[in-house]
Design a protein around this motif. Structure first.
Motif, PDB file in Angstrom:
ATOM      1  N   THR A  69     -28.862 -39.899  34.483  1.00 19.87           N
ATOM      2  CA  THR A  69     -28.956 -38.995  33.337  1.00 19.87           C
ATOM      3  C   THR A  69     -29.786 -39.522  32.181  1.00 19.87           C
ATOM      4  N   TYR A  70     -30.275 -40.745  32.222  1.00 17.08           N
ATOM      5  CA  TYR A  70     -31.050 -41.354  31.120  1.00 17.08           C
ATOM      6  C   TYR A  70     -30.241 -41.502  29.841  1.00 17.08           C
ATOM      7  N   ASN A  71     -28.943 -41.333  29.943  1.00 20.67           N
ATOM      8  CA  ASN A  71     -28.068 -41.451  28.768  1.00 20.67           C
ATOM      9  C   ASN A  71     -27.753 -42.933  28.559  1.00 20.67           C
ATOM     10  N   TYR A  72     -28.816 -43.727  28.348  1.00 21.59           N
ATOM     11  CA  TYR A  72     -28.709 -45.182  28.411  1.00 21.59           C
ATOM     12  C   TYR A  72     -27.656 -45.762  27.478  1.00 21.59           C
ATOM     13  N   MET A  73     -27.592 -45.285  26.263  1.00 21.08           N
ATOM     14  CA  MET A  73     -26.662 -45.850  25.287  1.00 21.08           C
ATOM     15  C   MET A  73     -25.386 -45.027  25.137  1.00 21.08           C
ATOM     16  N   GLY A  74     -25.245 -43.985  25.942  1.00 19.27           N
ATOM     17  CA  GLY A  74     -24.003 -43.219  25.972  1.00 19.27           C
ATOM     18  C   GLY A  74     -23.675 -42.500  24.684  1.00 19.27           C
ATOM     19  N   MET A  75     -24.689 -42.019  23.963  1.00 21.77           N
ATOM     20  CA  MET A  75     -24.460 -41.431  22.642  1.00 21.77           C
ATOM     21  C   MET A  75     -24.065 -39.958  22.667  1.00 21.77           C
ATOM     22  N   THR A  76     -24.075 -39.322  23.815  1.00 21.38           N
ATOM     23  CA  THR A  76     -23.856 -37.876  23.874  1.00 21.38           C
ATOM     24  C   THR A  76     -22.458 -37.450  23.432  1.00 21.38           C
ATOM     25  N   PHE A  77     -21.484 -38.345  23.569  1.00 19.21           N
ATOM     26  CA  PHE A  77     -20.121 -38.005  23.163  1.00 19.21           C
ATOM     27  C   PHE A  77     -19.637 -38.858  21.990  1.00 19.21           C
ATOM     28  N   ASP A  78     -20.552 -39.520  21.302  1.00 23.22           N
ATOM     29  CA  ASP A  78     -20.168 -40.318  20.147  1.00 23.22           C
ATOM     30  C   ASP A  78     -19.560 -39.394  19.085  1.00 23.22           C
ATOM     31  N   PRO A  79     -18.360 -39.689  18.588  1.00 23.39           N
ATOM     32  CA  PRO A  79     -17.680 -38.786  17.650  1.00 23.39           C
ATOM     33  C   PRO A  79     -18.493 -38.509  16.382  1.00 23.39           C
ATOM     34  N   ASP A  80     -19.159 -39.521  15.834  1.00 19.99           N
ATOM     35  CA  ASP A  80     -19.956 -39.314  14.621  1.00 19.99           C
ATOM     36  C   ASP A  80     -21.158 -38.412  14.888  1.00 19.99           C
ATOM     37  N   VAL A  81     -21.759 -38.576  16.043  1.00 17.00           N
ATOM     38  CA  VAL A  81     -22.912 -37.764  16.420  1.00 17.00           C
ATOM     39  C   VAL A  81     -22.492 -36.299  16.579  1.00 17.00           C
ATOM     40  N   ILE A  82     -21.395 -36.080  17.270  1.00 10.60           N
ATOM     41  CA  ILE A  82     -20.908 -34.711  17.484  1.00 10.60           C
ATOM     42  C   ILE A  82     -20.518 -34.052  16.162  1.00 10.60           C
ATOM     43  N   GLU A  83     -19.851 -34.789  15.301  1.00  8.59           N
ATOM     44  CA  GLU A  83     -19.428 -34.236  14.014  1.00  8.59           C
ATOM     45  C   GLU A  83     -20.630 -33.858  13.155  1.00  8.59           C
ATOM     46  N   ALA A  84     -21.679 -34.691  13.182  1.00  9.46           N
ATOM     47  CA  ALA A  84     -22.891 -34.383  12.414  1.00  9.46           C
ATOM     48  C   ALA A  84     -23.521 -33.077  12.897  1.00  9.46           C
ATOM     49  N   GLY A  85     -23.546 -32.883  14.218  1.00  7.92           N
ATOM     50  CA  GLY A  85     -24.105 -31.660  14.773  1.00  7.92           C
ATOM     51  C   GLY A  85     -23.288 -30.438  14.397  1.00  7.92           C
ATOM     52  N   LYS A  86     -21.973 -30.553  14.440  1.00  9.00           N
ATOM     53  CA  LYS A  86     -21.100 -29.440  14.069  1.00  9.00           C
ATOM     54  C   LYS A  86     -21.296 -29.053  12.605  1.00  9.00           C
ATOM     55  N   GLN A  87     -21.387 -30.062  11.734  1.00  7.72           N
ATOM     56  CA  GLN A  87     -21.533 -29.786  10.312  1.00  7.72           C
ATOM     57  C   GLN A  87     -22.858 -29.096  10.022  1.00  7.72           C
ATOM     58  N   CYS A 388     -31.647 -44.853  39.867  1.00  9.33           N
ATOM     59  CA  CYS A 388     -30.366 -45.048  39.192  1.00  9.33           C
ATOM     60  C   CYS A 388     -30.616 -45.373  37.723  1.00  9.33           C
ATOM     61  N   SER A 389     -29.963 -44.651  36.831  1.00 12.54           N
ATOM     62  CA  SER A 389     -30.098 -44.889  35.389  1.00 12.54           C
ATOM     63  C   SER A 389     -28.732 -45.257  34.831  1.00 12.54           C
ATOM     64  N   LEU A 390     -28.588 -46.508  34.462  1.00  9.64           N
ATOM     65  CA  LEU A 390     -27.296 -46.997  33.976  1.00  9.64           C
ATOM     66  C   LEU A 390     -27.050 -46.600  32.530  1.00  9.64           C
ATOM     67  N   CYS A 391     -25.768 -46.625  32.157  1.00 13.68           N
ATOM     68  CA  CYS A 391     -25.340 -46.245  30.817  1.00 13.68           C
ATOM     69  C   CYS A 391     -24.491 -47.373  30.232  1.00 13.68           C
ATOM     70  N   ALA A 392     -24.597 -47.563  28.919  1.00 14.89           N
ATOM     71  CA  ALA A 392     -23.796 -48.586  28.251  1.00 14.89           C
ATOM     72  C   ALA A 392     -22.306 -48.275  28.314  1.00 14.89           C
ATOM     73  N   GLU A 393     -21.963 -47.016  28.640  1.00 17.35           N
ATOM     74  CA  GLU A 393     -20.558 -46.620  28.738  1.00 17.35           C
ATOM     75  C   GLU A 393     -19.994 -46.781  30.148  1.00 17.35           C
ATOM     76  N   HIS A 394     -20.818 -47.134  31.126  1.00 14.45           N
ATOM     77  CA  HIS A 394     -20.284 -47.435  32.454  1.00 14.45           C
ATOM     78  C   HIS A 394     -19.401 -48.685  32.353  1.00 14.45           C
ATOM     79  N   SER A 395     -18.175 -48.577  32.835  1.00 15.33           N
ATOM     80  CA  SER A 395     -17.273 -49.729  32.819  1.00 15.33           C
ATOM     81  C   SER A 395     -17.566 -50.636  34.009  1.00 15.33           C
ATOM     82  N   GLU A 396     -17.020 -51.841  33.977  1.00 18.31           N
ATOM     83  CA  GLU A 396     -17.176 -52.752  35.117  1.00 18.31           C
ATOM     84  C   GLU A 396     -16.611 -52.132  36.384  1.00 18.31           C
ATOM     85  N   SER A 397     -15.487 -51.446  36.263  1.00 13.57           N
ATOM     86  CA  SER A 397     -14.867 -50.828  37.444  1.00 13.57           C
ATOM     87  C   SER A 397     -15.721 -49.686  37.980  1.00 13.57           C
ATOM     88  N   GLU A 398     -16.401 -48.954  37.086  1.00 14.00           N
ATOM     89  CA  GLU A 398     -17.284 -47.883  37.560  1.00 14.00           C
ATOM     90  C   GLU A 398     -18.484 -48.460  38.299  1.00 14.00           C
TER      91      GLU A 398
END
Length: 416
Positions: A69-87, A388-398
């Protein structure tokens, strides 16, 4: 890949001279139909019914680990990011209904460009509606008829399209070949305008350009330098500024192109520069002037994400660990990889051919793992790749689960 084209009992309507304008796509139509004839899932029509997190979604009715998904830093669900968009959606509405040079510049667009200038430490920043348009607009505007563009043969489609739109003379060189690049530069007529275009990370194999050497050669020959950092921004470099930062050449490049659709986690594109005349681009760059600007909610999420990426060192460190672990694990299982060592968040798994690549993709998706199936002509050397595009939010178990799914699928298809 053409989509939505299927066989029909109805005769094909042809243009007046008897030529079917779709006939040029017959080979790719036949290829697609051949892949799907056995009832295999279409790797180019995946539907995500619900996205659960940066690393998981419901795809084709199954919970699936996302590794493409190229979501390298996992920012799509960051609470601050989402709140800024809603506002911003509440305060400014759903869209601008105008271009940046008319009514389409809101406070959020200026704040987003301010965030980019701060992130890169550069004087100028220009936000486009997509990353594709950033390359299309900047390249076609600064390099025109009579100018020369020297570029890596594996450059992204948006770079090639920018070259074509500007009508400059295009001089390609072998991928990441320093010597070949210099030979091309030596052949450019004296006094001609010269632009060298490079990428920090090349998206198919995930390999990194030798920017330190290449930028030095370009400057020695009097060329301007543009570097596309779409796949390295946020992740590579001490402050996430990309390969230009890692290579120590930020002060030597003239333009950095990037996108919001990778590490930033939304959509849009940009160019940053220290060139003293750069602001004139807002009036002469056609893909900027004649395109509606990004919605207020998008630039608000982008600005918030960019400012958080400035302090993302822990995320960057974890993403590097994920990349090293997955690369070693796949290599140990016997898969052929695009690079000898991990160089970025992209790991390309080389398939013997398209048929086995498609079969492997299907085995992975049925096992609960989504990757990108990449095929010629988009790939270098006519390779079929599972990207394969890794994400900073992938856990070790994932990551461990990803390796387990790859092992089972590889044995099922006979790749390993």
């Amino acid at each position: 890949m053409s989509r939505g084209i299927s066989q029909s009992d109805q005769p094909i309507e042809r243009s007046g001279d008897g030529t079917d304008l779709f006939s040029k796509f017959d080979d790719i139509i036949a290829l697609r139909e051949g892949l799907l004839a056995s009832g295999q899932e279409d790797p180019f029509s995946l539907v995500m019914e619900k996205v659960l997190s940066p690393t998981r979604a419901i795809c084709n009715g199954r919970e699936t680990i996302l590794l493409g998904t190229y979501n390298y830093m996992g920012m799509t669900f960051d609470p601050d990011v989402i709140e800024a968009g809603k506002q911003a959606l509440t305060d400014f509405g759903s869209g601008t209904t105008g271009s940046r040079v008319l009514n389409g510049t809101y406070q959020g667009h200026k704040e987003c460009e301010d965030a980019l200038r701060e992130f890169y430490g550069m004087d100028h920043a220009m936000v486009f509606s997509t990353g594709y348009q950033a390359n299309l607009g900047i390249i076609s505007t600064i390099a025109g008829k009579g100018d020369y563009i020297i570029l890596d043969i594996d450059s992204h489609a948006s770079i090639w399209d920018g070259c074509a739109m500007g009508n400059a003379e295009v001089v390609p060189f072998k991928h990441n070949d320093i010597e070949a690049m210099e030979k091309r530069l030596k052949r450019i007529p004296e006094g001609a305008g010269k632009l060298v275009i490079l990428e920090g990370v090349y998206s198919m194999l995930g390999d990194v350009a030798p920017l330190k050497e290449m930028v030095a050669i370009a400057k020695r020959h009097g060329a301007m330098v543009l570097v596309d950092e779409a796949h390295s921004m946020g992740f590579i470099g001490e402050n996430g500024r990309g390969v230009v930062e890692q290579a120590g050449v930020m002060d030597d490049v003239d333009f950095i192109i990037g996108t919001f659709s990778k590490s930033v986690g939304t959509v849009g594109g940009f160019c940053v520069s220290n060139h003293p005349k750069f602001e004139i681009m807002r009036l002469v760059c056609r893909p900027y002037v004649f395109t509606a600007s990004l919605p207020p909610s998008v630039v608000a999420t982008a600005a918030t994400s960019i400012r958080k990426l400035m302090h993302g060192s822990n995320k960057r460190a974890h993403l590097w660990e994920n990349s090293k672990t997955l690369h070693k694990g796949l290599k140990d299982l016997g898969f052929a990889l695009g690079t000898d060592e991990p160089q970025s968040a992209i790991i390309a798994v080389i398939m013997p051919d398209l048929e086995q690549g498609a079969a492997m993709w299907e085995a992975l998706i049925k096992g609960g793992l989504y990757v990108n199936l990449a095929r010629p002509p988009a790939t270098p050397a006519n390779m079929t790749l599972l990207r394969c595009s890794l994400c900073a939010e992938h856990s070790e178990s994932e990551v461990a689960q990803i390796l387990s799914i790859f092992e089972a699928a590889g044995k099922q298809v006979g790749i390993i």
